[in-house]
Design a protein around this motif. Sequence first.
Motif, PDB file in Angstrom:
ATOM      1  N   VAL A  17      33.198 -13.149   4.819  1.00  0.00           N
ATOM      2  CA  VAL A  17      34.527 -12.826   5.357  1.00  0.00           C
ATOM      3  C   VAL A  17      35.036 -11.531   4.736  1.00  0.00           C
ATOM      4  CG1 VAL A  17      36.927 -13.588   5.532  1.00  0.00           C
ATOM      5  CG2 VAL A  17      35.080 -15.230   5.893  1.00  0.00           C
ATOM      6  N   LEU A  18      34.927 -11.397   3.427  1.00  0.00           N
ATOM      7  CA  LEU A  18      35.388 -10.182   2.747  1.00  0.00           C
ATOM      8  C   LEU A  18      34.601  -8.968   3.219  1.00  0.00           C
ATOM      9  CD1 LEU A  18      37.123  -8.719   0.683  1.00  0.00           C
ATOM     10  CD2 LEU A  18      35.484  -9.427  -1.085  1.00  0.00           C
ATOM     11  N   ARG A  19      33.288  -9.099   3.300  1.00  0.00           N
ATOM     12  CA  ARG A  19      32.464  -7.967   3.766  1.00  0.00           C
ATOM     13  C   ARG A  19      32.840  -7.569   5.187  1.00  0.00           C
ATOM     14  NH1 ARG A  19      28.326 -10.945   1.414  1.00  0.00           N
ATOM     15  NH2 ARG A  19      27.631 -11.641   3.471  1.00  0.00           N
ATOM     16  N   THR A  20      33.070  -8.557   6.035  1.00  0.00           N
ATOM     17  CA  THR A  20      33.432  -8.277   7.429  1.00  0.00           C
ATOM     18  C   THR A  20      34.762  -7.541   7.503  1.00  0.00           C
ATOM     19  OG1 THR A  20      32.198 -10.204   8.210  1.00  0.00           O
ATOM     20  CG2 THR A  20      33.893  -9.311   9.686  1.00  0.00           C
ATOM     21  N   ILE A  21      35.741  -8.013   6.753  1.00  0.00           N
ATOM     22  CA  ILE A  21      37.056  -7.365   6.767  1.00  0.00           C
ATOM     23  C   ILE A  21      36.967  -5.933   6.257  1.00  0.00           C
ATOM     24  CG2 ILE A  21      39.336  -7.385   5.645  1.00  0.00           C
ATOM     25  CD1 ILE A  21      39.234 -10.451   5.927  1.00  0.00           C
ATOM     26  N   ARG A  22      36.254  -5.737   5.158  1.00  0.00           N
ATOM     27  CA  ARG A  22      36.082  -4.372   4.630  1.00  0.00           C
ATOM     28  C   ARG A  22      35.421  -3.462   5.661  1.00  0.00           C
ATOM     29  NH1 ARG A  22      36.994  -3.422  -0.754  1.00  0.00           N
ATOM     30  NH2 ARG A  22      37.053  -5.234  -2.107  1.00  0.00           N
ATOM     31  N   SER A  26      37.431  -0.393   7.405  1.00  0.00           N
ATOM     32  CA  SER A  26      36.946   0.949   7.083  1.00  0.00           C
ATOM     33  C   SER A  26      36.464   1.690   8.326  1.00  0.00           C
ATOM     34  CB  SER A  26      35.845   0.900   6.018  1.00  0.00           C
ATOM     35  OG  SER A  26      34.714   0.228   6.483  1.00  0.00           O
ATOM     36  N   GLU A  27      35.821   0.971   9.259  1.00  0.00           N
ATOM     37  CA  GLU A  27      35.351   1.631  10.481  1.00  0.00           C
ATOM     38  C   GLU A  27      36.494   2.028  11.397  1.00  0.00           C
ATOM     39  OE1 GLU A  27      32.461  -0.947  12.278  1.00  0.00           O
ATOM     40  OE2 GLU A  27      30.955  -0.538  10.733  1.00  0.00           O
ATOM     41  N   ILE A  28      37.426   1.129  11.606  1.00  0.00           N
ATOM     42  CA  ILE A  28      38.508   1.419  12.544  1.00  0.00           C
ATOM     43  C   ILE A  28      39.504   2.425  11.967  1.00  0.00           C
ATOM     44  CG2 ILE A  28      40.494   0.422  13.767  1.00  0.00           C
ATOM     45  CD1 ILE A  28      38.765  -2.073  14.209  1.00  0.00           C
ATOM     46  N   ALA A  29      39.844   2.258  10.693  1.00  0.00           N
ATOM     47  CA  ALA A  29      40.819   3.170  10.075  1.00  0.00           C
ATOM     48  C   ALA A  29      40.173   4.442   9.535  1.00  0.00           C
ATOM     49  CB  ALA A  29      41.556   2.448   8.944  1.00  0.00           C
ATOM     50  N   ARG A  30      38.851   4.486   9.589  1.00  0.00           N
ATOM     51  CA  ARG A  30      38.102   5.646   9.092  1.00  0.00           C
ATOM     52  C   ARG A  30      38.413   5.950   7.627  1.00  0.00           C
ATOM     53  NH1 ARG A  30      40.073   8.504  13.937  1.00  0.00           N
ATOM     54  NH2 ARG A  30      38.998   7.494  15.632  1.00  0.00           N
ATOM     55  N   ILE A  31      38.331   4.910   6.808  1.00  0.00           N
ATOM     56  CA  ILE A  31      38.484   5.077   5.371  1.00  0.00           C
ATOM     57  C   ILE A  31      37.250   4.502   4.689  1.00  0.00           C
ATOM     58  CG2 ILE A  31      41.006   5.030   5.383  1.00  0.00           C
ATOM     59  CD1 ILE A  31      40.890   2.150   4.454  1.00  0.00           C
ATOM     60  N   GLU A  32      36.966   4.989   3.497  1.00  0.00           N
ATOM     61  CA  GLU A  32      35.823   4.495   2.741  1.00  0.00           C
ATOM     62  C   GLU A  32      36.108   3.076   2.267  1.00  0.00           C
ATOM     63  OE1 GLU A  32      32.881   6.028   2.344  1.00  0.00           O
ATOM     64  OE2 GLU A  32      33.693   7.558   3.672  1.00  0.00           O
ATOM     65  N   PRO A  33      35.106   2.193   2.328  1.00  0.00           N
ATOM     66  CA  PRO A  33      35.318   0.810   1.876  1.00  0.00           C
ATOM     67  C   PRO A  33      35.803   0.734   0.422  1.00  0.00           C
ATOM     68  CG  PRO A  33      33.219   1.005   3.008  1.00  0.00           C
ATOM     69  CD  PRO A  33      33.771   2.392   2.874  1.00  0.00           C
ATOM     70  N   GLU A  34      35.396   1.689  -0.404  1.00  0.00           N
ATOM     71  CA  GLU A  34      35.818   1.702  -1.805  1.00  0.00           C
ATOM     72  C   GLU A  34      37.324   1.948  -1.951  1.00  0.00           C
ATOM     73  OE1 GLU A  34      33.307   4.215  -0.817  1.00  0.00           O
ATOM     74  OE2 GLU A  34      31.947   2.502  -0.867  1.00  0.00           O
ATOM     75  N   SER A  43      50.090  -1.914   5.833  1.00  0.00           N
ATOM     76  CA  SER A  43      50.822  -0.829   6.494  1.00  0.00           C
ATOM     77  C   SER A  43      50.735   0.475   5.716  1.00  0.00           C
ATOM     78  CB  SER A  43      52.285  -1.215   6.682  1.00  0.00           C
ATOM     79  OG  SER A  43      52.889  -1.448   5.425  1.00  0.00           O
ATOM     80  N   GLY A  44      50.304   0.422   4.466  1.00  0.00           N
ATOM     81  CA  GLY A  44      50.199   1.625   3.656  1.00  0.00           C
ATOM     82  C   GLY A  44      48.831   2.273   3.677  1.00  0.00           C
ATOM     83  N   LEU A  45      47.883   1.656   4.374  1.00  0.00           N
ATOM     84  CA  LEU A  45      46.549   2.236   4.452  1.00  0.00           C
ATOM     85  C   LEU A  45      46.579   3.496   5.294  1.00  0.00           C
ATOM     86  CD1 LEU A  45      44.415  -0.973   5.051  1.00  0.00           C
ATOM     87  CD2 LEU A  45      44.545   0.357   2.944  1.00  0.00           C
ATOM     88  N   ARG A  46      45.831   4.472   4.846  1.00  0.00           N
ATOM     89  CA  ARG A  46      45.745   5.733   5.579  1.00  0.00           C
ATOM     90  C   ARG A  46      45.214   5.469   6.983  1.00  0.00           C
ATOM     91  NH1 ARG A  46      41.287   9.062   5.181  1.00  0.00           N
ATOM     92  NH2 ARG A  46      40.704   7.947   3.292  1.00  0.00           N
TER      93      ARG A  46
END
Length: 94
Positions: A17-22, A26-34, A43-46
């Motif tokens: 579940v955690l891996r899937t959410i990350r 990360s793919e949709i918001a285009r941010i690094e999983p780290e 709401s604060g995620l880039r």
Amino acid sequence: MTTQAGAPEAAEAEDHVLRTIRKVISEIARIEPEELQLDSPVSGLRNVDSIILLEIVVRTEVELDIEIDEQDLFDISTVRDFLGFCRNATASKD
């Protein structure tokens, strides 16, 4: 010492579940999983606005084969909250 037979499977499912959410965020918001911390406010995620958040929820539902009640979305403020809702949903479908 006794161990629960289902404990490893439960831990593995939670990691899934955690891996899937990350992966989805990360793919949709285009941010690094780290960059994705459990206590990060959703709401604060880039790159995340309400439309992107909805896309994250829908894709997570598909990936995990779960349904998240739309009313529950109002209670999600951090990535950890979202993880909790997804874990509960996956546990209740078993």
